[in-house]
Enzyme design. Structure first.
Site, PDB file in Angstrom:
ATOM      1  N   HIS A  28       0.541  -6.900  -0.845  1.00 20.05           N
ATOM      2  CA  HIS A  28       0.753  -5.544  -1.361  1.00 20.05           C
ATOM      3  C   HIS A  28       0.527  -5.532  -2.872  1.00 20.05           C
ATOM      4  O   HIS A  28       1.274  -6.161  -3.613  1.00 20.05           O
ATOM      5  CB  HIS A  28       2.156  -5.054  -1.017  1.00 20.05           C
ATOM      6  CG  HIS A  28       2.420  -3.675  -1.519  1.00 20.05           C
ATOM      7  ND1 HIS A  28       1.793  -2.570  -1.001  1.00 20.05           N
ATOM      8  CD2 HIS A  28       3.202  -3.217  -2.535  1.00 20.05           C
ATOM      9  CE1 HIS A  28       2.191  -1.484  -1.651  1.00 20.05           C
ATOM     10  NE2 HIS A  28       3.047  -1.853  -2.586  1.00 20.05           N
ATOM     11  N   ASP A  30       0.338  -3.368  -6.227  1.00 22.87           N
ATOM     12  CA  ASP A  30       0.618  -2.104  -6.897  1.00 22.87           C
ATOM     13  C   ASP A  30      -0.301  -1.948  -8.107  1.00 22.87           C
ATOM     14  O   ASP A  30      -0.268  -2.795  -8.994  1.00 22.87           O
ATOM     15  CB  ASP A  30       2.070  -2.084  -7.404  1.00 22.87           C
ATOM     16  CG  ASP A  30       3.056  -1.973  -6.264  1.00 22.87           C
ATOM     17  OD1 ASP A  30       2.871  -1.093  -5.406  1.00 22.87           O
ATOM     18  OD2 ASP A  30       4.018  -2.779  -6.227  1.00 22.87           O
ATOM     19  N   ASP A 142       4.650   1.187   1.420  1.00 25.31           N
ATOM     20  CA  ASP A 142       5.618   1.152   0.319  1.00 25.31           C
ATOM     21  C   ASP A 142       6.100   2.505  -0.196  1.00 25.31           C
ATOM     22  O   ASP A 142       7.137   2.565  -0.850  1.00 25.31           O
ATOM     23  CB  ASP A 142       5.054   0.313  -0.839  1.00 25.31           C
ATOM     24  CG  ASP A 142       6.140  -0.211  -1.759  1.00 25.31           C
ATOM     25  OD1 ASP A 142       7.291  -0.369  -1.282  1.00 25.31           O
ATOM     26  OD2 ASP A 142       5.873  -0.457  -2.942  1.00 25.31           O
ATOM     27  N   HIS A 420       2.165   5.066  -5.767  1.00 25.87           N
ATOM     28  CA  HIS A 420       3.585   5.307  -5.485  1.00 25.87           C
ATOM     29  C   HIS A 420       4.572   4.698  -6.491  1.00 25.87           C
ATOM     30  O   HIS A 420       5.777   4.767  -6.259  1.00 25.87           O
ATOM     31  CB  HIS A 420       3.915   4.831  -4.059  1.00 25.87           C
ATOM     32  CG  HIS A 420       3.553   3.396  -3.826  1.00 25.87           C
ATOM     33  ND1 HIS A 420       2.364   3.027  -3.260  1.00 25.87           N
ATOM     34  CD2 HIS A 420       4.208   2.262  -4.085  1.00 25.87           C
ATOM     35  CE1 HIS A 420       2.308   1.713  -3.174  1.00 25.87           C
ATOM     36  NE2 HIS A 420       3.422   1.227  -3.670  1.00 25.87           N
TER      37      HIS A 420
END
Ligand code: ZN
Length: 972
Positions: A28, A30, A142, A420
């Site tokens: 993941h 970001d 997420d 996000h």
């Protein structure tokens, strides 16, 4: 269908059904949170992707999934051609799957659907252009809660399945108990289910290894094989060897079995990864080798009846859908269950509600909406310039190249901000600055495109350079609010070009600032245009002699550009100019320069109990001691709120506005307003328009808030109405796309009753409906019957323990805009049980005005070559059609690759009056080939949302379905 045996694992092995386990390695990433997007890329992401190429080649049965196109494109630009070939091969072989494929994995509460779609088109077009990939599965693990709008968008873009994770733990429990963690997600208004998409909800708390192998996190931690020297880790794993393999395999096998009982069929999805995992080469080896031994061992245990392998979402959903099909052959009515609605609010543990981030860092939320409007206008103008230059036989490639380069950068900056941890306001301070700088650059780039395009179009290609037009509103600095230019008429007359980015006629009041009150406005026919002169203020009670506000009513054709000329004249020559009347309350002071033309009333120190503001439609009464209508401003005092979490103290509301404010009333023929200024924190204005009739139907509210002096507070605006919403329910919009019913639960604390509001909230009873439209995203709630509150800003000292490691103290001055509509039904409302509501046509049109303001550029060089109106659209679009995008696509080399037209036909509630509307709803046929006046399109194809799949060629007209978004690809 299986049911969990109560005494498992002691039940007989004969009862076991075969189980398929798909292990999906993932990482993941970001694009900004504790580090900026560039820092993450250099420190981690780049290595993850480089390792991926090497290790997937070394281990041909290993797999990987990737979702954020922003990172993939950064990496791609650095690759040698032979590596690119290699990557494409990994995708073809099915070892690497691109999932979701938007520019980012967007937040779902605070984002507007126009920009969500825009970043999805950007990501998907990039993937197709560079990798030849069309994403089939969505992966959104997420974001802090899930909107009912996203499954619609994913489906329309061609995705068939989706995975989500952060759902309230109690909801997960309830879904699991019904084996409904996989369901067909249905739009509330779609009775046939034609937009259903299969959604898989991960069952446990998070998406990392600790929570994905099965219910026991301590056992799962034994199967995270990453071991890096000197790295702190929760892992409890032992390297698998001949001595421990039986025991270890059995532990893992049991977790898989237990997880399988939560799902309907005999295939389970086991994600293997975490944030920024697989950044070290050795982790790939550690995970692969240990899992390979475990898988071989488990698959060899015939009695276990298990088949475990690495795979992607595509592999998983293929099996899950096959099982469903087989099952339905025998039980046609018993496939995946169907669910409608959304997953807000989200709580992960300890009854902590992630409802604070709906309102965290409102400055940036507003900034992104401004950028969205600018980008949309610039996109339309880019396409109009391209088509018109071609029609005038002028070179259109050079300008298209220039505009498209600028717009791509702007689009990607806005796309990045939908991430996000960005628009949510949950990144570190310095990361926020990085986003703001990128948005400011993007904003300036859209302005450069707009001013160039406006000049070309208005001058019919006769004046390409130098640029003489400037934006009437600009942003002086990345962390400052936009500022209006003061038109300098003392020196020369000005030409102002107004551009309407809506595909419909609009009649609206335009307000500009000038350095004189002796102003005459003329239209292109050199007729005098009536205008109102209103004061600006040098302090609370003194009229500024240097700056005046001029307002006038304009009518703009769809996508039209209309010039107005402003001149300074001698007092004696003034025609059709109306100074306003000024009254001041709660003060004895009033300073007004003698020479000005304003009418005045003497100041009133102790006004009557209420101050009135009225137009033909309504009278608004203000409390003379607080300046408020049936509303109040207050704060919640935090006892554990942070960037994500809202957790106010039990004491409830706390007053912070103590003094009696100065109230100024300005009355004129075009509009009247009340301005209220407190000593600290807040000033606000309420405006009623007298003309035009559409604007005259709303109460226009603007708050300018500065909570820098406050600590640990959350500032709220609340309306108290006598709307009799008996069950306490109300509606909020989801991403500006649709409205959903919310019901306040009086047994829950306030924070559990907060919901996201992207552009609208609504209260109604049988007769009346109150709609609050908003130009920016907020959290909102309706705590008591008839109440509606909106959280405006938050100052929080402490971290809320969700990884950010800081509070929210970088407070800026923020202006937020709202419009209140009170509408009366034609007939008494019959149906009160619907889970959703439809807006009225008035509310759709008013909201379009709010989201896409008139674009204003001015020049001190007032030449007759700009003095004609440019009309672009052949026929205005109907009232209920909103434009999502009219943007040109490019190849990698910025060569024109067709135009993307995305339209949203709104469903509307026809039980409300249609006064003041300038559009029609009668003819729903759209002739897209003849959309533009200048030249017909060469060809039009209807496509999926992001233009990856063709649907059909459009020869004549199309009719759009209510509620639906339709996408077209146009060649000129
Ligand atoms: Zn994330």
């Amino acid at each position: 269908m299986k049911t969990p045996p109560p005494d498992y694992p002691n039940n007989s092995e004969d009862d076991l059904e075969p189980l398929n386990v798909i292990i999906v390695p993932h990482s993941h990433n970001d694009p900004g949170w504790l580090k900026t997007v560039d820092e993450y890329y250099v420190d981690q992401t780049k290595h993850i992707l480089n390792n991926m190429v090497n290790k997937l080649s070394e281990y041909p049965n290993m797999t990987f999934i990737w979702s954020e196109t922003v990172f993939f494109s950064m990496w791609w630009n650095e690759l040698d051609d032979d590596v690119k070939v290699h990557v494409r091969r990994l995708i073809r072989r099915g070892q690497l799957e691109i999932v979701l494929g938007g520019w980012v994995m967007p937040d779902e509460a605070t984002t507007h659907y126009v920009s969500v779609i825009d970043q999805l088109i950007e990501g998907h077009q990039w993937l197709w252009e560079n990798l030849g990939v069309k994403p089939e599965n969505s992966w959104s693990i997420d974001p802090f809660g899930y909107s009912g709008t996203m499954p619609y968008i994913w489906k329309k873009a061609g995705m068939e399945n989706m995975v989500i994770q952060r759902v309230h733990q109690a909801i997960k429990g309830s879904l699991a108990s019904k084996q409904a963690l996989e369901f067909q997600w249905r739009q509330m208004w779609d009775s046939k289910g034609s937009n259903d998409i299969l959604c898989h909800v991960m069952p446990y708390m998070l998406y990392n290894i600790k929570f994905t192998c099965g219910p026991n996190r301590f056992i799962c931690l034994m199967f995270d094989f990453r071991k890096i020297e000197n790295e702190v880790s929760e892992s409890r794993s032992y390297t698998i060897n001949a001595n421990n393999i039986h025991q270890q395999a059995k532990y893992l096998y049991e977790q898989y079995r237990r997880k399988s009982y939560l799902y309907k069929y005999n295939t389970i999805l086991v994600p293997l990864g975490d944030d920024f995992r697989f950044d070290r080469e050795i982790e790939w080896d550690q995970q692969y080798k240990n899992y390979e031994m475990l898988m071989d061992y488990m698959n060899d245990q015939r009695k276990w009846k298990i088949n475990v392998k690495f795979g992607t979402l595509k592999d998983y959903f293929k099996l899950a859908n096959e099982e469903n099909r087989h099952h339905m052959e025998r039980y046609p009515e018993n496939g995946f269950p169907t669910l409608s609605g959304d997953f807000f609010p989200y709580s992960d543990k300890d009854s902590a509600y992630w409802t604070g981030y709906f309102s965290t860092r409102p400055f940036d939320k507003k900034f992104s909406r401004d950028l969205q409007a600018n980008l949309q206008a610039a996109d339309i103008l880019n396409t109009l310039t391209y088509v018109n230059l071609k029609n005038w036989n002028l070179d259109n490639k050079g300008k298209f190249f220039q505009f498209s380069t600028l717009l791509q950068q702007a689009r990607r900056a806005l796309g990045l901000f939908l991430h996000h941890d960005a628009i949510t306001g949950t990144a570190k301070d310095f990361v926020v600055v990085d986003y703001e700088r990128q948005m400011a650059e993007a904003y300036n780039k859209t302005q450069l495109v707009i001013r160039t395009a406006l000049q070309i179009l208005a001058s019919k290609g006769n004046l390409m350079s130098p640029l003489v037009f400037k934006p009437e509103t600009f942003r002086p600095k990345y962390n400052k609010e936009p500022v209006k230019q003061i038109l300098n008429l003392q020196k020369s007359s000005n030409c102002i070009l107004l551009f309407n980015p809506l595909p419909k006629y609009r009649q609206e009041v335009v307000r500009v600032l000038t350095d004189t009150e002796f102003v005459q406005i003329r239209n292109e026919k050199y007729e005098y245009v009536p205008c109102q002169i209103s004061p600006t203020w040098s302090d609370k009670t003194s009229v500024d002699l240097k700056v005046f506000e001029i307002s006038f009513v304009v009518t703009l054709p769809p996508f039209g550009i209309v010039p107005y000329m402003l001149h300074k004249v001698q007092e004696i020559d003034l025609h059709n100019v109306f100074p306003s009347r000024i009254s001041l309350f709660n003060t004895e002071e009033f300073e007004i320069p003698k020479k000005t033309k304003f009418y005045t009333n003497p100041p009133v120190l102790n006004p009557e109990s209420q101050i009135e503001l009225e137009n033909d439609n309504m009278v608004v009464l203000f409390n003379s001691k607080t300046g408020t209508i049936e509303s109040e401003y207050f704060t919640y005092r935090s006892q554990g709120s942070g960037a994500y979490i809202f957790y106010p103290s039990n004491s409830g509301e706390v007053k912070v506005l103590f003094n009696i404010p100065i109230i100024r009333k300005i009355v004129g023929p075009i509009y009247s307003k009340i301005e209220v200024e407190f000593d600290h924190y807040l000033k606000f204005s309420v405006t009623l328009y007298h003309v035009p009739s559409l604007q005259a139907q709303g109460i226009h509210i603007e708050n300018t808030l500065d909570i820098r002096p406050l600590t640990d507070r959350e500032f709220v605006m609340r309306f108290k109405t006598n709307i009799d919403n008996k069950d306490g329910s109300y509606f909020t919009d989801q991403n500006g796309f649709q409205l959903i019913r919310r019901k306040t639960n009086p047994n829950q604390r306030i924070e559990a009753n907060y919901y996201p509001m992207t552009s609208a909230a609504m209260l109604e009873d049988d007769e009346r409906r109150l709609t609050l439209l908003s130009a920016q995203s907020h959290g909102c709630a309706g705590i008591e019957k008839g109440w509606l509150e909106v959280m405006l800003d938050r100052q929080l000292i402490y971290d809320d323990n969700r990884g950010l490691g800081q509070g929210v103290r970088d407070i800026k001055i923020i202006t937020s805009s709202f419009i209140l509509l009170l509408e009366k039904r034609n007939t008494l409302k019959a149906n009160r049980h619907s889970d959703y509501a439809l807006p009225s046509l008035l509310s759709i049109s008013t909201n379009d005005f709010l989201q896409q303001p008139i674009v204003k550029y001015y020049s001190t060089i007032d030449s007759t070559i700009f003095h004609t109106t440019v009309t672009s659209l052949a026929v205005p679009m109907p009232c209920d059609i909103s434009l999502v995008t009219f943007r040109s696509l490019t190849t990698a080399n910025f060569i024109h690759n067709g135009t993307s037209l995305v339209l949203h036909r709104r469903g509307y509630d026809c039980d409300f009056p249609k006064d003041g509307l300038q559009c029609s709803v009668n003819d729903q046929k759209l002739f897209i080939r003849n959309l533009l006046k200048v030249s017909p399109a060469h060809s039009v194809r209807e496509t999926t949302l992001t233009h990856l799949y063709d649907k059909k060629k459009i020869q004549a007209s199309v009719e759009l379905k209510p509620m639906e978004i339709s996408s077209f690809h146009i060649n000129w």
